[in-house]
Every structure is written in C-alpha cells, then in structure tokens.
Write a protein that holds these residues in place. Structure first.
Motif, PDB file in Angstrom:
ATOM      1  N   PHE A   1       0.874  -1.171   0.000  1.00 40.59           N
ATOM      2  CA  PHE A   1       0.000   0.000   0.000  1.00 40.59           C
ATOM      3  C   PHE A   1       0.909   1.218   0.000  1.00 40.59           C
TER       4      PHE A   1
ATOM      5  N   GLU B   1      -0.196  -4.071  -5.720  1.00 39.14           N
ATOM      6  CA  GLU B   1      -0.078  -2.727  -5.166  1.00 39.14           C
ATOM      7  C   GLU B   1      -1.467  -2.129  -4.994  1.00 39.14           C
ATOM      8  N   VAL B   2      -1.630  -1.377  -3.931  1.00 40.09           N
ATOM      9  CA  VAL B   2      -2.853  -0.618  -3.687  1.00 40.09           C
ATOM     10  C   VAL B   2      -2.435   0.831  -3.516  1.00 40.09           C
ATOM     11  N   LYS B   3      -3.013   1.691  -4.309  1.00 38.92           N
ATOM     12  CA  LYS B   3      -2.650   3.102  -4.259  1.00 38.92           C
ATOM     13  C   LYS B   3      -3.419   3.796  -3.144  1.00 38.92           C
ATOM     14  N   LEU B   4      -2.671   4.448  -2.271  1.00 33.61           N
ATOM     15  CA  LEU B   4      -3.271   5.236  -1.199  1.00 33.61           C
ATOM     16  C   LEU B   4      -3.340   6.693  -1.659  1.00 33.61           C
TER      17      LEU B   4
END
Length: 108
Positions: free
Chosen positions: A35, A76-79
């Motif tokens: 993240f 992946e995780v976009k914050l």
C-alpha cells in the motif's frame, strides 16, 4: 540495500515470533500487497519487494526464492496522497504465506 534487508528481517522476526507457521521447507505461495502513494512499473514493483523475499528466506519462512520453491505474487494498492500526510495513515505492506501445491497463482 543491506540496511533495508536488515530492517525487513527484524520486522518479520518481530511480527512472526509468536506464530507457529509454515517453516517446514515445503514450497510456498506468497502474496505481498504493498500500500503506497503511487504505483510502480513492473520491474520496480518486483525489485521493491526483493528485500522482503530475502528476509522471508533468511528467517526460514521460505526455503528458496526460485520458481521451484516460491510462487510469488506482488500487488499494489494506491493510497491517496492527501491521506498519507495524516499521521495515522502511512505506506505499509501485508504478506500472506501458504503452502503451495505447485499450481500457478491466479493473477488478478
């Protein structure tokens, strides 16, 4: 790079010291979810988790990081950047480990 590997080794040791997990020398499926503020291209995404994989190997969670012993998936995780400025929200990584019966990991 050596300092980052050491930090990951210490973090994995601290996070897993009470776990009696899959340190049995069998092939493993590992999913690493990162993240962070932005996404990386494929090469950098995989390179960014190399210290994590090395720390998992050094601490005995995986036997080897080659394709015979490890089915690795990196997501992946976009914050949102504006939320990252708040003290409660920082980039972080989640690691999932399970036994692998040598069927390929399902990509999303």
């Amino acid at each position: 790079r050596a300092a980052e590997k050491l930090r990951w080794r210490q973090a994995i040791r601290m996070a897993t010291k009470r776990l009696h997990g899959p340190r049995d020398g069998k092939p493993k499926r590992v999913q690493i979810v990162v993240f962070r503020a932005g996404r990386q291209d494929e090469d950098n995404k995989w390179a960014s988790v190399k210290p994590v994989v090395d720390a998992l190997k050094d601490s005995g969670w995986i036997k080897n990081d080659n394709h015979q012993w490890l089915d690795l998936r990196v997501d992946e995780v976009k914050l949102p950047r504006k939320k990252l400025n708040k003290p409660a929200i920082k980039p972080y990584t989640v690691i999932y480990i399970e036994e692998w019966n040598r069927e390929p990991c399902q990509s999303q």
